[in-house]
Design an enzyme around this catalytic site. Sequence first.
Site, short mmCIF file in Angstrom:
data_model
loop_
_atom_site.label_atom_id
_atom_site.label_comp_id
_atom_site.label_asym_id
_atom_site.label_seq_id
_atom_site.Cartn_x
_atom_site.Cartn_y
_atom_site.Cartn_z
N CYS A 92 -4.21 7.56 -2.19
CA CYS A 92 -3.22 7.37 -3.57
C CYS A 92 -3.87 8.41 -4.68
O CYS A 92 -4.32 7.81 -5.67
CB CYS A 92 -2.60 6.15 -4.08
SG CYS A 92 -1.65 6.75 -5.59
N GLY A 256 -2.23 13.47 -5.71
CA GLY A 256 -3.95 13.67 -5.54
C GLY A 256 -4.17 13.80 -4.08
O GLY A 256 -4.78 14.61 -4.08
#
Length: 340
Positions: A92, A256
Site C-alpha cells: 500500500c 502508490g
Amino acid sequence: MTGQPKMISTADYHTAGEPFRIVLGGVRPPQGATILDKRDDAIARLDDVRQLLTLEPRGHADMYGCFVTEPDDDGADLGLIFFHREGFSTACGHGSIAAAVWACTTGYAAPREDGTLVLDVPSGRVTCHISDVGGRPSVRFVNIPSYLHAKDVKVSTTHGTTHADIAYGGAFYAMVEAGSLGQEVTPAHLPGLITLSAQIKADILARHQLASPEDDRVNGLYGVIFYDRLATEDGRIEERNVTVFADGQVDRSPCGSGTCARLATLHGRGELGTGELVNRSIIDTVFTGRAAGTTTIAGRPAIIPEVTGTAYLTGYNTFVAEPGDELPTGFLLPTTAADR
C-alpha cells in the site's frame, strides 16, 4: 448491559484523497517472526477488528488502514500490516506515505541521519525519504523491485475485447487504457469502470497464475488500473488513472503501489526512459514517480521505483463496540448499480 465495551483508538489520514486509518491502541499487535508471519496472524486473529474499522457504521466502502508492528530486524524502523474492506493487502503505497508522515510528526519513529524511515511491509522493505516542503513532510518512497509480468494480454468484456498489461509493484495489477473500452477516467464513468474491472479481473485470473517469485503468499490480481494518457514529452509522461481493487473498492489517490507497477510497465515497454511519470487520480490529486534504477527478480528485468506524495491528518478517533451490539463488526451496503 454486562461486560466492557471494545475500544480501539486510531489516527486517520488521507493521502491524495485516499483514507488511511492507523490503529494506535485497543488490540494486541500482530505477532510473528517476519512481517508475512504477522500478516498471517492478523488474518487469523484480527479480522473482526478489520471489519469493525472498515465497514459501516464506523467505516465506509472504501476505507483503508493498518496495524503497526515491530520491524523484522534493526534494518527497519517499524512494520505495517495493511487492511481494507475485503481483507489484508500485501502492499500500500498511499498507506506507506501516511504512516511515514504519522511516525515522523508524532515522534513514534524519528528519521535516520540520512532522512529516511524504513518500513517492513508484507511485500518487502520500503525506504521513505522524508523532506520538508512548504513546512510539512513530503515522502519519496523507494519500493521493492517492480516488473512487467506480461504485456498485451487479451481480455474480454461486455464492452468488447481489449488488451491489458500485467505488472507487479508489491501486488499484481492489470492496466487497461480506458478509451479502448469506450470509457474515460472521470467520476461520471466510474460505475462502468467498476463493472469492467470485475470482468477483467475474472478473465485474467481464469487464465493466469500470479504469484511473487519470492513468496507465494503474495499472489493474485489485486487491482485493475484504468488510465488515460494526457501528455508525453521528452520521456515525461502524464496520465490520469483510477485503480479498482479488492471487490470493487476505488482508490481516490493515484495508487502508490499501482504507480510502481505502472512505472515498471512503461519502462518495460520502452516508453519511460529516464523520465518522470506524473500520475493523476480520478479526483486530480498527484503522485510523481520515476525508475531510480534497474535490477532483476528471478531472472526478470525489474526497476527500482520511487514515488513521491504527502498525507494529511484528518482526525483521531476512539471506536467503540458495546456488548450486545447487534452489528459488532459492521455491514456494507452496495452504493452503486454496478456494485460492488
